[in-house]
Design a protein around this motif. Structure first.
Motif, PDB file in Angstrom:
ATOM      1  N   THR A 188      19.367  37.952  41.989  1.00 44.69           N
ATOM      2  CA  THR A 188      20.813  38.052  41.784  1.00 44.69           C
ATOM      3  C   THR A 188      21.262  39.511  41.659  1.00 44.69           C
ATOM      4  OG1 THR A 188      20.740  35.931  40.612  1.00 44.69           O
ATOM      5  CG2 THR A 188      22.726  37.258  40.356  1.00 44.69           C
ATOM      6  N   THR A 189      20.513  40.319  40.905  1.00 45.82           N
ATOM      7  CA  THR A 189      20.893  41.723  40.701  1.00 45.82           C
ATOM      8  C   THR A 189      20.967  42.476  42.024  1.00 45.82           C
ATOM      9  OG1 THR A 189      19.900  41.748  38.499  1.00 45.82           O
ATOM     10  CG2 THR A 189      20.257  43.872  39.558  1.00 45.82           C
ATOM     11  N   ALA A 242      32.606  46.364  41.128  1.00 45.91           N
ATOM     12  CA  ALA A 242      31.584  45.590  40.415  1.00 45.91           C
ATOM     13  C   ALA A 242      31.713  44.133  40.824  1.00 45.91           C
ATOM     14  CB  ALA A 242      31.734  45.742  38.908  1.00 45.91           C
ATOM     15  N   CYS A 243      30.584  43.424  40.848  1.00 45.28           N
ATOM     16  CA  CYS A 243      30.583  42.002  41.214  1.00 45.28           C
ATOM     17  C   CYS A 243      29.560  41.255  40.368  1.00 45.28           C
ATOM     18  CB  CYS A 243      30.235  41.820  42.694  1.00 45.28           C
ATOM     19  SG  CYS A 243      31.519  42.348  43.850  1.00 45.28           S
ATOM     20  N   ASP A 244      29.908  40.029  40.053  1.00 45.62           N
ATOM     21  CA  ASP A 244      28.996  39.133  39.338  1.00 45.62           C
ATOM     22  C   ASP A 244      28.831  37.865  40.159  1.00 45.62           C
ATOM     23  OD1 ASP A 244      28.673  40.803  37.095  1.00 45.62           O
ATOM     24  OD2 ASP A 244      30.543  40.077  36.229  1.00 45.62           O
ATOM     25  N   GLU A 303      24.219  41.711  43.685  1.00 43.29           N
ATOM     26  CA  GLU A 303      25.324  42.376  42.999  1.00 43.29           C
ATOM     27  C   GLU A 303      25.342  43.872  43.292  1.00 43.29           C
ATOM     28  OE1 GLU A 303      25.501  39.256  39.195  1.00 43.29           O
ATOM     29  OE2 GLU A 303      24.473  41.183  39.002  1.00 43.29           O
ATOM     30  N   GLU A 316      22.626  31.914  39.851  1.00 47.51           N
ATOM     31  CA  GLU A 316      21.411  32.668  40.133  1.00 47.51           C
ATOM     32  C   GLU A 316      21.025  32.488  41.607  1.00 47.51           C
ATOM     33  OE1 GLU A 316      18.484  31.333  37.383  1.00 47.51           O
ATOM     34  OE2 GLU A 316      19.180  32.663  35.780  1.00 47.51           O
ATOM     35  N   GLN A 331      28.128  33.964  40.875  1.00 47.89           N
ATOM     36  CA  GLN A 331      28.516  32.759  40.149  1.00 47.89           C
ATOM     37  C   GLN A 331      27.331  31.877  39.788  1.00 47.89           C
ATOM     38  OE1 GLN A 331      32.097  32.216  39.366  1.00 47.89           O
ATOM     39  NE2 GLN A 331      31.558  34.349  39.721  1.00 47.89           N
ATOM     40  N   LEU A 355      30.872  35.419  44.783  1.00 47.95           N
ATOM     41  CA  LEU A 355      30.879  36.497  43.805  1.00 47.95           C
ATOM     42  C   LEU A 355      32.260  36.648  43.193  1.00 47.95           C
ATOM     43  CD1 LEU A 355      29.008  39.221  45.894  1.00 47.95           C
ATOM     44  CD2 LEU A 355      28.002  37.749  44.159  1.00 47.95           C
ATOM     45  N   GLU A 356      32.285  36.967  41.917  1.00 51.11           N
ATOM     46  CA  GLU A 356      33.536  37.313  41.254  1.00 51.11           C
ATOM     47  C   GLU A 356      33.543  38.827  41.092  1.00 51.11           C
ATOM     48  OE1 GLU A 356      34.571  36.533  36.898  1.00 51.11           O
ATOM     49  OE2 GLU A 356      35.509  34.830  37.941  1.00 51.11           O
ATOM     50  N   CYS A 357      34.507  39.484  41.725  1.00 57.36           N
ATOM     51  CA  CYS A 357      34.467  40.942  41.830  1.00 57.36           C
ATOM     52  C   CYS A 357      35.732  41.595  41.261  1.00 57.36           C
ATOM     53  CB  CYS A 357      34.299  41.361  43.294  1.00 57.36           C
ATOM     54  SG  CYS A 357      32.789  40.734  44.071  1.00 57.36           S
ATOM     55  N   ASP A 402      39.279  39.449  39.062  1.00 59.34           N
ATOM     56  CA  ASP A 402      38.317  38.368  39.259  1.00 59.34           C
ATOM     57  C   ASP A 402      38.473  37.761  40.659  1.00 59.34           C
ATOM     58  OD1 ASP A 402      40.765  37.255  38.791  1.00 59.34           O
ATOM     59  OD2 ASP A 402      40.096  35.826  37.265  1.00 59.34           O
TER      60      ASP A 402
END
Length: 321
Positions: free
Chosen positions: A185-186, A156-158, A189, A162, A160, A122-124, A131
Motif C-alpha cells: 500500500t505504501t 498526499a494520498c491514502d 501512495e 490494503e 482505501q 485513493l483518497e487524495c 478528500d
C-alpha cells in the motif's frame, strides 16, 4: 416346377426344391430346402393330407426359384422439411482477439491475459479538494496506471484498502522494498503523491539505507513518476552514504575503535547543540576533546594512532570535503 412327392407317414417327407432351411411352427419342426430335396424333420401326424398339402404349399413359397429376387421392405422415412433460412448469429465481442468473449474475459484488452491489479481507489489531497477520490487503473506490463491521479496533482494520498501484489511487477516491487509483510500500500501512495516540496526531492537529500530499497521499489511500479529523476538522484546520494558507512567513514554518536570500526581522517558534522567529542588512547585517557553549546559546523581529525573516538549529541560525522 420340380416334382414334389408327399408321403403321409412317420418318416421324413422328401421334396425336390431349392436349398433352403425353414422353421415350421410346432409341431411340424424344420423344413430344409436343398438343391433337390425338401426334408420335413418332424413326422406329420394324421391330420389329413389336405391340410398337410396346404401347409407345404404355403411353406414352399419361400423355397421358390433361387434366382427370384427377394423383396426387402425398407422403412420409409419422411423427408425432412426444409428449415427456414435464418441469418447467422454474429460472434460475441472480443476486443483483444484472444478467443474469449469480452463478457467473460477478465482482461478484455490484453490478448496475453496478464494478471492485473484491480482498480485501486485513493483518497487524495489535491489542494482544492481535501478528500478527492481518484483511481489507479490497471496498466501495461503489470504496472498500474497513475495518469488519472497525477493529472489531479495530489500532495498526499491514502489507499482505501490494503493492497497486495498480483502482477509480477508488483511482486518484484515487494521483494525490492524489503518490507516484512506482503502489503505494498505504501508504494502505491508514494507513487500517487506528486508534492514538489517532498523531502525526497531536496537537492542535498540522501536516502537512508531503509529508504533506498523503498524508493527503488516504488520506481518499479511507477517508472514514469513526474519526479522520478530526483528520486533516482536521492537514491544515488544515499547509496554513496551507505557505502561510506560500510567502510567506517560515516558514523554517529558513541564510542568507536579507530582502524576497526571507523577509519582515521577528518570529519565534520553540522547544526549541533551541546556537542561533545574526545579522542582516546588505549588506556581510555583523553588525548583531545571539544564541547560546544551550538554550532553550524564542527570538525575533528582522527589520527591512526588514536585508539578510540567518542562523541555525544554531535549527530552524524561525515568525511570533510
Amino acid at each position: 416346377m420340380p416334382f414334389v412327392a408327399v408321403r403321409h407317414s412317420a418318416v421324413p417327407l422328401t421334396f425336390r426344391a431349392l436349398e433352403t432351411t425353414m422353421a415350421l411352427p410346432h409341431p411340424y419342426g424344420t423344413l430344409r430346402c436343398s438343391a433337390g430335396t425338401i426334408h420335413l424333420r418332424q413326422a406329420v401326424r394324421a391330420t389329413g393330407a389336405l391340410f398337410t398339402t396346404a401347409l407345404l404349399a404355403t411353406t414352399l413359397a419361400g423355397c421358390g426359384d433361387e434366382q427370384r429376387p427377394t423383396a426387402t421392405l425398407a422403412s420409409a422415412s419422411p423427408s425432412a422439411s426444409a428449415s427456414p433460412s435464418t441469418s447467422p448469429t454474429p460472434p460475441p465481442p472480443d476486443r483483444d482477439g484472444d478467443g474469449i468473449p469480452d463478457s467473460s474475459d477478465a482482461y478484455p484488452d490484453d490478448s496475453k491475459n496478464t494478471p492485473q491489479q484491480p482498480s485501486v481507489n485513493l483518497e487524495c489531497d489535491t489542494g482544492n479538494d481535501w478528500d478527492a477520490l481518484l483511481a489507479v487503473r490497471p496498466g501495461k506490463d503489470g504496472r498500474p496506471d497513475f495518469s488519472e491521479v497525477w493529472a489531479a496533482k495530489p500532495t498526499a494520498c491514502d489507499a482505501q484498502a490494503e493492497i497486495y501484489p498480483v502482477t509480477d511487477t508488483e511482486k518484484a516491487a515487494l521483494k525490492t522494498s524489503k518490507y516484512d509483510g506482503g502489503d505494498i500500500t505504501t508504494l502505491y501512495e508514494m507513487c500517487a503523491a506528486v508534492d514538489p516540496e517532498d523531502t525526497y526531492l531536496e537537492a542535498d537529500f540522501a536516502a537512508s539505507s531503509e529508504q533506498i530499497p523503498e524508493i527503488n521499489a516504488a520506481l518499479l511500479l511507477c517508472p514514469t513518476y513526474p519526479y522520478a529523476k530526483k528520486w533516482r538522484e536521492t537514491v544515488k546520494r544515499g547509496q554513496a552514504d551507505v557505502d561510506l558507512a560500510a567502510q567506517g567513514r560515516i558514523f554517529g554518536e558513541g564510542t568507536f575503535r579507530v582502524g576497526k570500526e571507523i577509519k582515521p581522517g577528518t570529519y565534520v558534522t553540522t547544526d549541533v547543540d551541546g556537542c561533545y567529542w574526545e579522542r582516546q588512547n588505549s588506556s581510555g585517557d583523553t588525548i583531545a576533546n571539544y564541547f560546544t553549546n551550538s554550532a553550524r559546523r564542527v570538525q575533528v581529525t582522527i589520527r591512526s594512532s588514536d585508539y578510540a573516538f567518542s562523541s555525544q549529541n554531535c549527530g552524524e560525522w561525515r568525511p570533510a570535503r
